[in-house]
Design an enzyme around this catalytic site. Structure first.
Site, PDB file in Angstrom:
ATOM      1  N   MET A 274    -109.672  15.287-106.890  1.00 42.52           N
ATOM      2  CA  MET A 274    -110.745  16.209-107.279  1.00 42.52           C
ATOM      3  C   MET A 274    -110.148  17.457-107.903  1.00 42.52           C
ATOM      4  SD  MET A 274    -113.878  17.015-107.551  1.00 42.52           S
ATOM      5  CE  MET A 274    -114.542  18.566-108.157  1.00 42.52           C
ATOM      6  N   ASN A 276    -110.607  20.631-108.151  1.00 40.38           N
ATOM      7  CA  ASN A 276    -110.833  22.017-107.726  1.00 40.38           C
ATOM      8  C   ASN A 276    -109.903  22.946-108.506  1.00 40.38           C
ATOM      9  OD1 ASN A 276    -112.295  20.845-105.416  1.00 40.38           O
ATOM     10  ND2 ASN A 276    -110.243  20.422-104.621  1.00 40.38           N
ATOM     11  N   GLU A 308    -106.629  15.145-113.607  1.00 36.15           N
ATOM     12  CA  GLU A 308    -107.147  16.347-112.937  1.00 36.15           C
ATOM     13  C   GLU A 308    -106.703  17.620-113.653  1.00 36.15           C
ATOM     14  OE1 GLU A 308    -109.372  15.695-110.852  1.00 36.15           O
ATOM     15  OE2 GLU A 308    -108.861  13.577-110.696  1.00 36.15           O
TER      16      GLU A 308
END
Length: 860
Positions: A274, A276, A308
């Protein structure tokens, strides 16, 4: 008063918000910032203070603040302490307490930690009892951790204070500005972040082990649980991260937008990773191994790091306005991640890996009745992930790839740079992105956008040509829609290759670059060329299109596959042969026979993985077809396991090839002789030269022995379980137990999956995917009606649970009876979620496909 709009703006009591409601909220709210204070400990609950500062523009009826399943201690609105109007999903704000202009709301609350991978997830390490926390907010789970306006177009800055035990690390979007002792805790203070969408903010805390590397353009850190540090190879992580940061800085022409680059390996994760902002999370299950990483594992690591990282610009710096734009974030990251892996790392063949894996899944999904356009409306946050699949990721990435070929790679790059520059720290929509590309290329892209992004379905192309006197006299590319339901024909640029059989191999003689559209496109430049033995109309894989080989080319491919020197072309020919089985144009036997001859000759590691993957799917189909074709299935199983063992032994000097073949041997061992051999390998009474049985392989063998309840498999499982007490060991033991072919065990585990409140979702998911392997079709049939009947009730558990349940436990049987049962559910259960209904439709279509394939199998 417009009563219809007033009604539409009223929420329904659930945590989900509609696009209309979110747009209404964004219309009156601006300049949001959050001051967040968390009191963290090893307990199952946390305490927090969420202070929300925002400007209110105009009147705000029905304004809500999201906060999920919290116990509110106090709430202060603009200095006045109030009793909140709270329903467990959101707080309704009274207009009389708000003022035009600046407002401040402070809420103190406690909440249980999540255990399903969303919100602020809590994990207790079974090895040492240490507690680890990490956050996951996409699509709208930040409300499980603090009070906020949980939607992507209300970007905000986040200022964070965290009270945590003294041996803990705390990681977020910014580096801490101070750490000070306060009693038994440390207080971590983080400066305000740049403007971020809530789902891109994060907080991770626990006694994480930290590695640091400052040799790149930005400081890099890597974190993992203490008990798994020996499984982490930080140098690989830092090498790929550094390569990516240099690549993306150059490609985008915009420096990395955050001050540091942290990566955190976390357990029980729902996804691969993910994005972030500046604190990316990665799934332990996919990136921790008990042995030296294989080449494919390293390539996957590099690819996901790049994916990512691309999001830090495309997704975090510039974010979509609403969830219908999520596909563009993911498509772009999939495209850029592959490009960066190919151009910045040792994995120069990354586009071949992309072709052989994710792109094939996209072709399959795009050929189903449930296919959807790349760009689709998203009604509410509950539906945000309904269409997040290989069409969103890999078809979208392929579409962007062929657009870069159509416009020119440098023009495409300039358009991307313009887009990121213009919309930095803002939200944008599809038209903004396409507009930037159109401006850079000085080309109208409206027709392209309609054909590729708003129309569903995949096309195929086929070379139709005639030869006279050994020369091509006529050559056309024929395009068709794979499904009559989705008839759109598209424009794209491809490269056509003509090949000829020679003494030393199949050699390319001539190519032609063609932009085709419509049903037929004349390719006059190939007229007059020598009549080829093989034509491939999408050479180098520029286009997103299925290739239907002409018969002459298919025959050449079957006869001379191992003589095709170009590895991407060879991969494509392997795929064409597998597609001919799936499309009902050739019997399964043909593919298996070609594979038995050619797979042992395959010297390309990526292609070998592709072929083995399709052989495992072929074996699974034969198992589902049982008892039909049982004699042939047993013969195939024996031949495939013997081939895999032979190649395992031959590759004793190449650990990557040996491991790939041995993993296939384990999966293909279904009869007593190979199972006995596996048991002997496990107990050490026999060995294979060069092969080291690490913990991962030991569990693979134990699972396979228990799958067929061979010998003393259960005792071996219990013994290994005591030896390996790690989280991955617990999950591997669970898989081996659940897969055992015992009716009472299956019913017990099905009951646990459907009703357990105590077992972590990560373990329930392991149980789901191991409960009914293909050959246990009678055991599956025994509970098939129950599983279908329970769908309407299970649907209430929400999309996280149902995404796994529907993939693993909707019955498959390769039979008309199973189709009838699925039809019954589809016709009577009208209240099913879109996600569950789609899974039923796809299973039904795959059942019809399996029946067609079964009818073509020739007993041998």
């Amino acid at each position: 008063m417009n009563t219809s709009s007033t009604t539409a703006s009223l929420r329904d009591g659930t945590p989900f918000i509609s696009e209309y409601q979110a747009s209404e909220r964004a219309r009156v709210i601006s300049n949001v910032d959050y001051q967040l204070t968390f009191f963290l400990s090893e307990q199952s609950q946390f305490r927090a203070i969420s202070t929300v500062n925002f400007e209110l523009n105009g009147t705000a009826k029905n304004l809500t603040l999201d906060l999920n399943q919290a116990n509110i201690i106090s709430m202060i609105v603009n200095g006045s302490k109030i009793y909140p109007k709270y329903n467990g999903s959101y707080i309704t704000l009274s207009p009389s307490l708000l003022q035009s202009g600046q407002n401040t709301i402070a809420i103190e609350f406690t909440r249980e930690h999540s255990t399903n991978g969303e919100g602020l997830h809590r994990f207790v390490d079974p090895v040492d009892g240490k507690v680890y926390l990490y956050s996951h907010f996409e699509p709208a789970a930040a409300q499980q951790m603090f009070a906020l306006f949980d939607q992507p177009d209300l970007k905000a800055s986040f200022q964070l204070n965290v009270h945590a035990p003294k041996d803990w690390q705390v990681i977020s979007a910014m580096r801490e500005s101070s750490i000070s002792a306060q009693g038994n805790d440390n207080v971590w203070v983080f400066p305000a972040s740049p403007k971020l969408s809530p789902y891109n903010f994060s907080l991770h805390a626990g006694p994480y082990h930290m590695w640091q590397d400052n040799s790149g353009p930005y400081p890099m850190r890597l974190f993992s649980r203490q008990s798994v540090t020996e499984q982490v190879t930080p140098q690989d992580w830092f090498t790929y991260t550094k390569q990516g940061l240099y690549f993306f800085d150059r490609y985008f022409g915009i420096p990395y937008p955050f001050k540091k680059y942290d990566q955190v390996l976390v357990p029980d994760f729902l996804y691969g990773a993910m994005e972030n902002a500046a604190a990316i999370t990665f799934s332990e299950d996919r990136f921790l191994f008990n042995a030296k990483m294989t080449a494919s594992q390293k390539e996957r690591l590099a690819g996901v790091i790049m994916h990512e990282m691309a999001h830090q610009w495309f997704g975090d710096l510039v974010t979509m306005k609403w969830w219908n734009g999520l596909w563009l974030n993911e498509s772009f990251a999939a495209f850029m991640g592959t490009l960066a892996t190919a151009e910045a790392t040792e994995f120069t063949h990354a586009w071949r890996t992309f072709y052989a894996s994710g792109k094939q899944r996209a072709y399959e999904l795009d050929s189903l009745v449930t296919t959807h356009p790349i760009e689709v409306p998203v009604a509410t946050t509950q539906n945000a992930f309904d269409n997040i699949d290989a069409i969103t990721y890999q078809k979208g990435a392929s579409t962007l790839n062929q657009l870069s070929h159509l416009l020119g790679k440098e023009t495409f790059r300039q358009g991307v740079k313009q887009y990121l520059t213009e919309f930095s720290y803002q939200n944008a929509q599809l038209d903004d992105f396409i507009g930037s590309l159109a401006k850079a290329s000085n080309r109208d892209l409206s027709q392209w956008t309609q054909e590729w992004l708003y129309k569903a379905g995949v096309n195929s192309i086929k070379a139709e040509y005639t030869c006279a006197n050994g020369m091509i006299s006529d050559f056309q590319l024929v395009q068709r829609a794979v499904s009559d339901e989705f008839p759109t024909l598209r424009e794209q640029k491809v490269k056509i290759g003509l090949f000829y059989q020679r003494q030393h191999g199949v050699e390319e003689h001539q190519t032609a670059v063609v932009t085709y559209k419509g049903a037929r496109t004349n390719v006059s430049e190939l007229v007059g060329a020598y009549c080829p033995d093989l034509v491939y109309p999408n050479l180098d894989d520029w286009g997103f299109v299925k290739v239907d080989l002409d018969q002459r080319s298919m025959n050449t491919a079957k006869q001379a596959l191992n003589k095709v020197h170009d590895p991407l072309l060879r991969s494509m020919l392997w795929q064409s042969m597998w597609d001919s089985v799936l499309d009902g144009q050739a019997p399964l036997n043909d593919f298996i026979n070609v594979a038995l001859i050619n797979a042992p000759l395959e010297q390309d590691y990526t292609i070998l993985g592709q072929v083995i993957s399709n052989l495992l799917r072929a074996k699974e189909m034969l198992d589902l077809m049982a008892p039909a074709n049982k004699q042939y299935a047993d013969k195939v199983s024996r031949a495939l396991s013997q081939m895999s063992l032979r190649m395992t032994m031959e590759h004793h000097k190449n650990s990557d090839f040996q491991r790939r073949w041995f993993s296939a041997y384990v999966s293909l061992s279904t009869q007593s002789d190979p199972l006995k051999h596996l048991q002997q390998l496990l107990t050490g009474t026999t060995k294979v030269k060069g092969l080291v049985l690490d913990q991962d392989l030991r569990w693979d063998i134990i699972r396979q022995l228990n799958r067929f309840d061979y010998g003393n498999a259960y005792a071996l499982l219990q013994r290994e379980k005591m030896t390996d007490t790690s989280d991955s060991g617990e999950k591997a033991a669970l898989a081996a137990e659940v897969i055992r072919p015992q009716a009472h065990l299956k019913r017990q585990w099905l009951n646990t999956i459907e009703h357990s409140q105590a077992m972590p979702f990560s373990k329930l998911r392991v149980a789901m995917f191991n409960l009914y392997p293909a050959e246990q079709n009678l055991l599956s049939a025994a509970t098939a009606e129950q599983r279908l009947a329970n769908l309407i009730e299970l649907d209430k558990k929400g999309p996280v649970f149902m995404r796994s349940y529907t993939q693993a436990l909707i019955p498959r049987a390769c039979s008309i009876d199973n189709i009838t049962m699925i039809d019954q559910v589809l016709n009577t259960e009208t209240g099913l979620s879109k996600l569950t209904r789609r899974a039923l439709l796809e299973t039904r279509q795959n059942e019809y496909r399996c029946i067609n394939i079964k009818q073509l199998v020739k007993p041998q």
